[in-house]
Design a protein around this motif. Structure first.
Motif, PDB file in Angstrom:
ATOM      1  N   ARG A  46      40.887  81.372  39.471  1.00  0.00           N
ATOM      2  CA  ARG A  46      39.979  80.937  40.527  1.00  0.00           C
ATOM      3  C   ARG A  46      38.742  81.837  40.588  1.00  0.00           C
ATOM      4  O   ARG A  46      37.649  81.353  40.813  1.00  0.00           O
ATOM      5  N   TYR A  47      38.940  83.127  40.391  1.00  0.00           N
ATOM      6  CA  TYR A  47      37.806  84.040  40.294  1.00  0.00           C
ATOM      7  C   TYR A  47      37.524  84.433  38.849  1.00  0.00           C
ATOM      8  O   TYR A  47      36.378  84.465  38.416  1.00  0.00           O
ATOM      9  N   HIS A  48      38.566  84.733  38.098  1.00  0.00           N
ATOM     10  CA  HIS A  48      38.403  85.206  36.718  1.00  0.00           C
ATOM     11  C   HIS A  48      38.170  84.017  35.776  1.00  0.00           C
ATOM     12  O   HIS A  48      38.970  83.721  34.897  1.00  0.00           O
ATOM     13  N   THR A  49      37.045  83.356  35.997  1.00  0.00           N
ATOM     14  CA  THR A  49      36.716  82.112  35.314  1.00  0.00           C
ATOM     15  C   THR A  49      35.525  82.304  34.382  1.00  0.00           C
ATOM     16  O   THR A  49      34.974  83.403  34.261  1.00  0.00           O
ATOM     17  N   VAL A  50      35.096  81.205  33.764  1.00  0.00           N
ATOM     18  CA  VAL A  50      33.888  81.232  32.933  1.00  0.00           C
ATOM     19  C   VAL A  50      32.694  81.723  33.753  1.00  0.00           C
ATOM     20  O   VAL A  50      31.822  82.428  33.220  1.00  0.00           O
ATOM     21  N   ASP A  51      32.649  81.397  35.034  1.00  0.00           N
ATOM     22  CA  ASP A  51      31.547  81.868  35.874  1.00  0.00           C
ATOM     23  C   ASP A  51      31.534  83.388  35.972  1.00  0.00           C
ATOM     24  O   ASP A  51      30.472  84.014  36.002  1.00  0.00           O
ATOM     25  N   HIS A  52      32.715  83.990  36.064  1.00  0.00           N
ATOM     26  CA  HIS A  52      32.790  85.459  36.095  1.00  0.00           C
ATOM     27  C   HIS A  52      32.325  86.042  34.769  1.00  0.00           C
ATOM     28  O   HIS A  52      31.565  87.020  34.748  1.00  0.00           O
ATOM     29  N   ARG A  54      30.223  84.744  32.674  1.00  0.00           N
ATOM     30  CA  ARG A  54      28.762  84.590  32.621  1.00  0.00           C
ATOM     31  C   ARG A  54      28.082  85.630  33.498  1.00  0.00           C
ATOM     32  O   ARG A  54      27.060  86.220  33.121  1.00  0.00           O
ATOM     33  N   ALA A  55      28.641  85.871  34.681  1.00  0.00           N
ATOM     34  CA  ALA A  55      28.037  86.838  35.599  1.00  0.00           C
ATOM     35  C   ALA A  55      28.056  88.242  35.019  1.00  0.00           C
ATOM     36  O   ALA A  55      27.073  88.992  35.147  1.00  0.00           O
ATOM     37  N   VAL A  56      29.161  88.629  34.390  1.00  0.00           N
ATOM     38  CA  VAL A  56      29.242  89.973  33.803  1.00  0.00           C
ATOM     39  C   VAL A  56      28.229  90.120  32.667  1.00  0.00           C
ATOM     40  O   VAL A  56      27.534  91.139  32.566  1.00  0.00           O
ATOM     41  N   LEU A  57      28.114  89.106  31.834  1.00  0.00           N
ATOM     42  CA  LEU A  57      27.125  89.158  30.756  1.00  0.00           C
ATOM     43  C   LEU A  57      25.708  89.262  31.316  1.00  0.00           C
ATOM     44  O   LEU A  57      24.868  90.007  30.797  1.00  0.00           O
ATOM     45  N   THR A  58      25.442  88.535  32.389  1.00  0.00           N
ATOM     46  CA  THR A  58      24.121  88.597  33.026  1.00  0.00           C
ATOM     47  C   THR A  58      23.853  89.977  33.604  1.00  0.00           C
ATOM     48  O   THR A  58      22.740  90.514  33.493  1.00  0.00           O
ATOM     49  N   ARG A  59      24.857  90.579  34.201  1.00  0.00           N
ATOM     50  CA  ARG A  59      24.692  91.925  34.771  1.00  0.00           C
ATOM     51  C   ARG A  59      24.485  92.966  33.678  1.00  0.00           C
ATOM     52  O   ARG A  59      23.734  93.936  33.885  1.00  0.00           O
ATOM     53  N   ILE A  60      25.127  92.790  32.542  1.00  0.00           N
ATOM     54  CA  ILE A  60      24.873  93.700  31.422  1.00  0.00           C
ATOM     55  C   ILE A  60      23.407  93.607  31.008  1.00  0.00           C
ATOM     56  O   ILE A  60      22.742  94.627  30.777  1.00  0.00           O
ATOM     57  N   TYR A 156      29.938  87.138  48.388  1.00  0.00           N
ATOM     58  CA  TYR A 156      31.093  88.029  48.460  1.00  0.00           C
ATOM     59  C   TYR A 156      32.278  87.315  49.111  1.00  0.00           C
ATOM     60  O   TYR A 156      33.422  87.446  48.669  1.00  0.00           O
ATOM     61  N   GLY A 157      32.000  86.533  50.154  1.00  0.00           N
ATOM     62  CA  GLY A 157      33.067  85.776  50.793  1.00  0.00           C
ATOM     63  C   GLY A 157      33.701  84.764  49.851  1.00  0.00           C
ATOM     64  O   GLY A 157      34.923  84.558  49.865  1.00  0.00           O
ATOM     65  N   GLY A 158      32.886  84.131  49.014  1.00  0.00           N
ATOM     66  CA  GLY A 158      33.430  83.227  48.014  1.00  0.00           C
ATOM     67  C   GLY A 158      34.309  83.944  47.010  1.00  0.00           C
ATOM     68  O   GLY A 158      35.353  83.428  46.575  1.00  0.00           O
ATOM     69  N   TYR A 159      33.898  85.149  46.640  1.00  0.00           N
ATOM     70  CA  TYR A 159      34.700  85.973  45.723  1.00  0.00           C
ATOM     71  C   TYR A 159      36.052  86.311  46.336  1.00  0.00           C
ATOM     72  O   TYR A 159      37.100  86.144  45.699  1.00  0.00           O
ATOM     73  N   THR A 160      36.059  86.779  47.575  1.00  0.00           N
ATOM     74  CA  THR A 160      37.336  87.161  48.179  1.00  0.00           C
ATOM     75  C   THR A 160      38.238  85.947  48.376  1.00  0.00           C
ATOM     76  O   THR A 160      39.460  86.045  48.206  1.00  0.00           O
ATOM     77  N   ALA A 161      37.654  84.794  48.707  1.00  0.00           N
ATOM     78  CA  ALA A 161      38.458  83.575  48.859  1.00  0.00           C
ATOM     79  C   ALA A 161      39.076  83.171  47.531  1.00  0.00           C
ATOM     80  O   ALA A 161      40.246  82.744  47.474  1.00  0.00           O
ATOM     81  N   ALA A 162      38.320  83.310  46.438  1.00  0.00           N
ATOM     82  CA  ALA A 162      38.835  82.948  45.114  1.00  0.00           C
ATOM     83  C   ALA A 162      39.949  83.895  44.689  1.00  0.00           C
ATOM     84  O   ALA A 162      40.953  83.470  44.097  1.00  0.00           O
ATOM     85  N   VAL A 163      39.791  85.174  44.992  1.00  0.00           N
ATOM     86  CA  VAL A 163      40.858  86.136  44.682  1.00  0.00           C
ATOM     87  C   VAL A 163      42.122  85.769  45.455  1.00  0.00           C
ATOM     88  O   VAL A 163      43.236  85.802  44.898  1.00  0.00           O
ATOM     89  N   ARG A 164      41.972  85.405  46.716  1.00  0.00           N
ATOM     90  CA  ARG A 164      43.158  85.030  47.502  1.00  0.00           C
ATOM     91  C   ARG A 164      43.833  83.808  46.896  1.00  0.00           C
ATOM     92  O   ARG A 164      45.068  83.733  46.848  1.00  0.00           O
ATOM     93  N   GLU A 165      43.050  82.843  46.413  1.00  0.00           N
ATOM     94  CA  GLU A 165      43.632  81.661  45.777  1.00  0.00           C
ATOM     95  C   GLU A 165      44.417  82.037  44.526  1.00  0.00           C
ATOM     96  O   GLU A 165      45.487  81.481  44.267  1.00  0.00           O
ATOM     97  N   GLU A 166      43.893  82.970  43.751  1.00  0.00           N
ATOM     98  CA  GLU A 166      44.611  83.385  42.541  1.00  0.00           C
ATOM     99  C   GLU A 166      45.969  83.992  42.892  1.00  0.00           C
ATOM    100  O   GLU A 166      46.925  83.879  42.118  1.00  0.00           O
TER     101      GLU A 166
END
Length: 224
Positions: A46-52, A54-60, A156-166
């Motif tokens: 739910r959080y550790h997805t393709v979007d994550h 992509r985000a890490v690559l963008t932050r690099i 950030y709220g979306g991130y924490t909600a996705a972690v809870r779903e996982e």
């Protein structure tokens, strides 16, 4: 979800692996990229997805653009691709299994033993996010991975909600206790971000988000 749904990411993978290989012969990068994208799209995520990813690559990229120097950026980018390639929220050895996958795949894909070992080391470093002083590769990857902590409150709220779903299989009380322990650990670190840019731009907002989440987790309804 298939690699065909993310052609830009597959192209980025191909370019990164070829750049890391520096003209040496090796197999077609694309099948490895497709395998990784399929892993990042598994249904338990739910959080550790393709979007994550992509985000890490963008932050690099952001860290590099904002004065990052030194380090082996193509190896850092490869480590980003592998750092959560194996992910089961009910298991504790995900990083180790991801590192072993990187060792196998990148050896087959034509990287040198040094390059393979460095990518695997970086993947394992995401267990603690505690690179040694002067570890430019580790600082870049860990800061990029933790940058979600410094987003605006809604994100950030979306991130924490996705972690809870996982971790939906964990009862609420146990989750709150475990998550609060993670937040206290993070808040107890002298610095969340080790790069100069991360420390200057991300640190304050990240701590505000962590402190707010911790307060919400530990608030007792009807109490003081």
């Amino acid at each position: 979800m298939t690699a065909e749904e993310h052609p830009e990411l597959l192209q980025r993978w191909n370019s990164t692996l070829l750049a890391a290989r520096a003209g040496r012969e090796g197999p077609d990068p694309a099948p490895y990229g497709r395998n990784l994208l399929a892993r990042w799209a598994e249904p338990q995520r739910r959080y550790h997805t393709v979007d994550h990813l992509r985000a890490v690559l963008t932050r690099i990229d952001e860290l590099t653009d904002q004065g990052g120097e030194g380090g082996e950026l193509e190896l850092v980018r490869l480590a980003a691709w592998f750092h959560d390639a194996v992910y089961r929220p009910d298991r504790s050895e995900n990083e180790e299994r991801s590192a072993l996958l990187a060792e196998k795949a990148l050896t087959e894909a034509g990287l040198t033993p040094h390059e393979v070992a460095e990518v695997a080391r970086l993947v394992r470093l995401t267990v603690t996010h505690d690179p040694a002083p002067g570890d430019l590769n580790g600082e870049t990857l860990c800061d990029a991975d933790l940058a979600i902590l410094a987003t605006d409150p809604d994100t950030y709220g979306g991130y924490t909600a996705a972690v809870r779903e996982e971790y939906g299989f964990v009862p609420d009380d146990a989750f709150r206790t475990g998550r609060a322990a993670v937040l206290r650990h993070l808040l107890g670190l002298p610095r969340l971000f080790r790069t100069p840019y991360g420390a200057a731009v991300w640190e304050e907002r990240a701590r505000e988000n962590l402190e707010r989440e911790l307060a919400e987790l530990t608030h007792t309804p009807g109490g003081e």
